[in-house]
Design an enzyme around this catalytic site. Sequence first.
Site, mmCIF file in Angstrom:
data_model
loop_
_atom_site.group_PDB
_atom_site.id
_atom_site.type_symbol
_atom_site.label_atom_id
_atom_site.label_comp_id
_atom_site.label_asym_id
_atom_site.label_seq_id
_atom_site.Cartn_x
_atom_site.Cartn_y
_atom_site.Cartn_z
ATOM 1 N NE ARG A 107 -14.244 -3.867 -79.471
ATOM 2 C CZ ARG A 107 -13.579 -2.731 -79.218
ATOM 3 N NH1 ARG A 107 -13.024 -2.559 -78.040
ATOM 4 N NH2 ARG A 107 -13.496 -1.797 -80.135
ATOM 5 C CG HIS A 152 -15.266 2.293 -82.161
ATOM 6 N ND1 HIS A 152 -16.525 2.251 -81.599
ATOM 7 C CD2 HIS A 152 -14.885 0.986 -82.312
ATOM 8 C CE1 HIS A 152 -16.891 0.998 -81.417
ATOM 9 N NE2 HIS A 152 -15.916 0.223 -81.834
#
Length: 284
Positions: free
Chosen positions: A226, A249
């Site tokens: 990731r 995020h």
Amino acid sequence: MGTLRKQMDADLVVRGMAIRTREAYLGAVAGLAKHYGRRPDRIGEQEVQKYLLHLIEERKLAWSSCNIVAQGLKFFYRTTLKRSEAQFVIPRARQPQKLPQILSREEVAALIGSTLNLKHRAILMIAYGAGLRLNEICHLKVADIDSDRMTIRVEQGKGAKDRYTLLSPRLLTELRWYWRAYRPKQWLFTRKDPSRPIADATVHRIYHAAKTRAGIAKSGGIHSLRHAFATHLLEAGVDIHTIQRLMGHGHISSTLRYFHLARKHLAGTPSPLELLEGASIRPR
């Protein structure tokens, strides 16, 4: 702890806590009860404090692990037991700020090339190609792969939020080969029992076994793929806000740290020493 566990879990659900958070908080209270051999509602605040110190000083748990336990116990005492006056001290030691070691493109290719079968290959390719967290990989469903829109739907990721991420043509081809071989129905990656999603530990083993075969010495687990996804996108010129959305995020600050990891931003920045034009720095 049966009744208390059910009540605490209900309190967590009502407050919209993610499954993994619920499991961690419930596990924290179960660990406390096991340590003292008593029901947790009969354990006082001073004993809770001693237990937290035991985790730090004797069991040597990482700061992040201790903090999760502390937050779980705080929720149990203040929310489930309604002891708002509970004042045991939660450890607040500063977590070491370490930058992850980023896999290069060549290392990612070697890692994927070291897998033993189509299933393992598909798991590592989707982890890197879509930038998924471990829990997101394990809970992907066949229906989440949208070949018409070339997207992957991530259902209830971290923070209990849905998002869409990339489905590249190369990854789609790989997933079609995998599907023809394994024919998954609901969960994309399953255990031997096809009604259950693949276990976290299994994905970890697949990653580490491939890393060993590829001869990669860098530290880190499956989450390294990731990190590599975000860093390699940034190096390729993708804007930071797009990467933020793909990563899921909540705050741009979480994404901005990849500037510290992107090779082109480091290699392309001249040292101020090179800017001293016309200045003599030869030894006298």
